[in-house]
Write a protein that holds these residues in place. Structure first.
Motif, mmCIF file in Angstrom:
data_model
loop_
_atom_site.group_PDB
_atom_site.id
_atom_site.type_symbol
_atom_site.label_atom_id
_atom_site.label_comp_id
_atom_site.label_asym_id
_atom_site.label_seq_id
_atom_site.Cartn_x
_atom_site.Cartn_y
_atom_site.Cartn_z
ATOM 1 N N VAL A 1 9.765 13.188 -3.232
ATOM 2 C CA VAL A 1 8.341 12.636 -3.123
ATOM 3 C C VAL A 1 7.356 13.583 -3.246
ATOM 4 N N THR A 2 6.282 13.010 -4.030
ATOM 5 C CA THR A 2 5.260 13.877 -4.123
ATOM 6 C C THR A 2 3.956 13.502 -3.270
ATOM 7 N N ASP B 1 0.782 -1.380 -0.070
ATOM 8 C CA ASP B 1 -0.062 -0.229 -0.148
ATOM 9 C C ASP B 1 0.914 1.308 0.178
ATOM 10 N N ALA B 2 2.086 0.804 -0.170
ATOM 11 C CA ALA B 2 3.169 2.117 -0.244
ATOM 12 C C ALA B 2 3.858 2.061 -1.529
ATOM 13 N N ASP B 3 4.427 3.375 -1.674
ATOM 14 C CA ASP B 3 5.297 3.571 -2.526
ATOM 15 C C ASP B 3 6.516 4.554 -1.667
ATOM 16 N N ILE B 4 7.492 3.410 -1.853
ATOM 17 C CA ILE B 4 8.595 3.835 -0.915
ATOM 18 C C ILE B 4 9.950 4.494 -1.541
ATOM 19 N N THR B 5 10.274 5.617 -1.465
ATOM 20 C CA THR B 5 11.560 6.232 -1.913
ATOM 21 C C THR B 5 12.871 6.147 -0.948
ATOM 22 N N PHE B 6 13.705 5.469 -1.195
ATOM 23 C CA PHE B 6 14.876 5.159 -0.236
ATOM 24 C C PHE B 6 16.000 6.090 -0.530
ATOM 25 N N CYS B 7 16.052 6.997 0.291
ATOM 26 C CA CYS B 7 17.274 8.084 0.134
ATOM 27 C C CYS B 7 18.380 7.875 0.980
#
Length: 361
Positions: free
Chosen positions: A169-170, A102-108
């Motif tokens: 991220v938006t 249920d998530a869109d994860i951006t790993f920074c």
């Protein structure tokens, strides 16, 4: 840029002392100031289960399963973006993205030059061997396939770093929904409540340590740490939903006891928390202390004792801030007494932490 009906998640990862928590909290604060509904989570706060399962010695899968379910809770609370900080295993970090459907994860990945990293770790009292491991972790994360982007923090201000990280991220539209509170299983739950600076974290942590040393499988939760949301929730629904998730997953791994602490101030919020862990036996212990004792503890916190958590307004607090917190704490103590909240009360005025823990147990 991530745009989806799923919850956008910005995860600031990296080796210890690279600035993850500081930058993540700045992102959280900045986005909230812009009017977004945003949550914050330290990944370590959802993995305090010991003794750990045999097949999950570092509670990695425990954290993965917790986060996957908690994402839905944040989304139901109307969250438009969730900011996460914490160390992540270079070899298994992709598990979080795969499980959290249920998530869109951006790993920074936050990095820093090696001399600075070693200097920061030395200031924390880390031995050279541990610093060597941190350097290796930083190098391994640089090659991890799940990492979306890298930001070098060397010599940079956290405010500028947060501004750069936030552009990755938006935010999604806010879509509040009813919180899911599933039934758990039998077990024993202790919730420590009380005014600011009375010792809730110290006493509850001491209780958990005692259980862990004895070999009793126990999970520990700081309720405040699993409820960071701005604008703030009107009740304990998010905390309750996240508490239920962690408790169910701990029960499935052999736990039979949960110890939690938090600023629970109303019978309504306490009822939400009790409902979240039903049908477990719940004992609520309220800590109290006289005004002079509260002031002594506030001054000790400001001077650097005990260990702090994110968003601790007593860190290096000025005398004016200390006086304000003391005023608030004294008022809270009176309000607790008037409402008679809690099943039992422990007056910690003349007790050291160990003595308070003994009474609580």
């Amino acid at each position: 840029m991530v745009t989806s009906s799923r919850l956008p998640v910005l995860w600031l990862c990296g080796a210890p002392a690279t600035g993850k928590s500081t930058v993540a909290w700045q992102v959280f604060s900045d986005l909230a100031d812009q009017g977004l509904c945003v949550g914050y989570l330290d990944i370590d706060q959802i993995g305090m289960l010991a003794p750990p399962p045999d097949a999950d010695s570092r509670c990695h899968r425990f954290k993965v399963d917790n986060l996957a379910a908690m994402v839905r809770n944040y989304r139901a609370a109307g969250t438009q973006m969730l900011v996460i900080s914490g160390v992540i295993d270079p070899e298994h970090g992709h598990d979080f993205a795969e499980a959290a459907s249920d998530a869109d994860i951006t790993f920074c990945h936050l990095t820093v030059d090696e001399p600075t990293l070693r200097e920061r770790l030395a200031a924390r009292g880390w031995p050279c061997e541990a610093a060597d491991e941190a350097v290796i972790m930083m190098s391994d994360l640089a090659d991890a396939p799940f990492v979306t982007t890298v930001i070098d923090t060397t010599g940079r201000d956290p405010t500028d770093l947060a501004r750069d990280a936030a552009t990755l991220v938006t935010a999604a539209p806010s879509t509040p929904d009813a919180q899911e509170l599933l039934e758990c299983a039998a077990g024993d739950v202790t919730i420590i409540i009380g005014p600011r600076a009375v010792g809730k974290s110290s006493v509850s942590w001491g209780m958990a340590m005692r259980r862990w040393v004895s070999g009793e499988c126990t999970v520990y939760i700081d309720l405040d740490q699993v409820g960071f949301l701005r604008p703030a929730s009107s009740d304990a629904s998010l905390q309750g939903a996240n508490l239920g998730v962690i408790w169910r997953n701990a029960l499935s791994r052999g736990a039979n006891r949960l110890i939690a602490n938090g600023m629970v101030t109303t019978n309504e919020d306490l009822a939400i928390l009790r409902h979240a862990v039903r049908p477990a036996r719940v004992q609520t212990l309220r800590l109290a202390a006289n005004p002079d004792t509260l002031l002594v503890r506030i001054r000790a916190r400001s001077a650097g004792s005990p260990a702090r958590l994110i968003n601790d307004d007593l860190e290096n607090a000025t005398p004016d801030v200390q006086r304000h917190v003391h005023h608030v704490a004294v008022g809270q103590n009176l309000e607790y007494a008037a409402s008679n909240l809690g099943d039992d009360v422990i007056d910690t005025t003349n007790l050291c932490i160990e003595e308070a823990v003994e009474q609580a147990l």
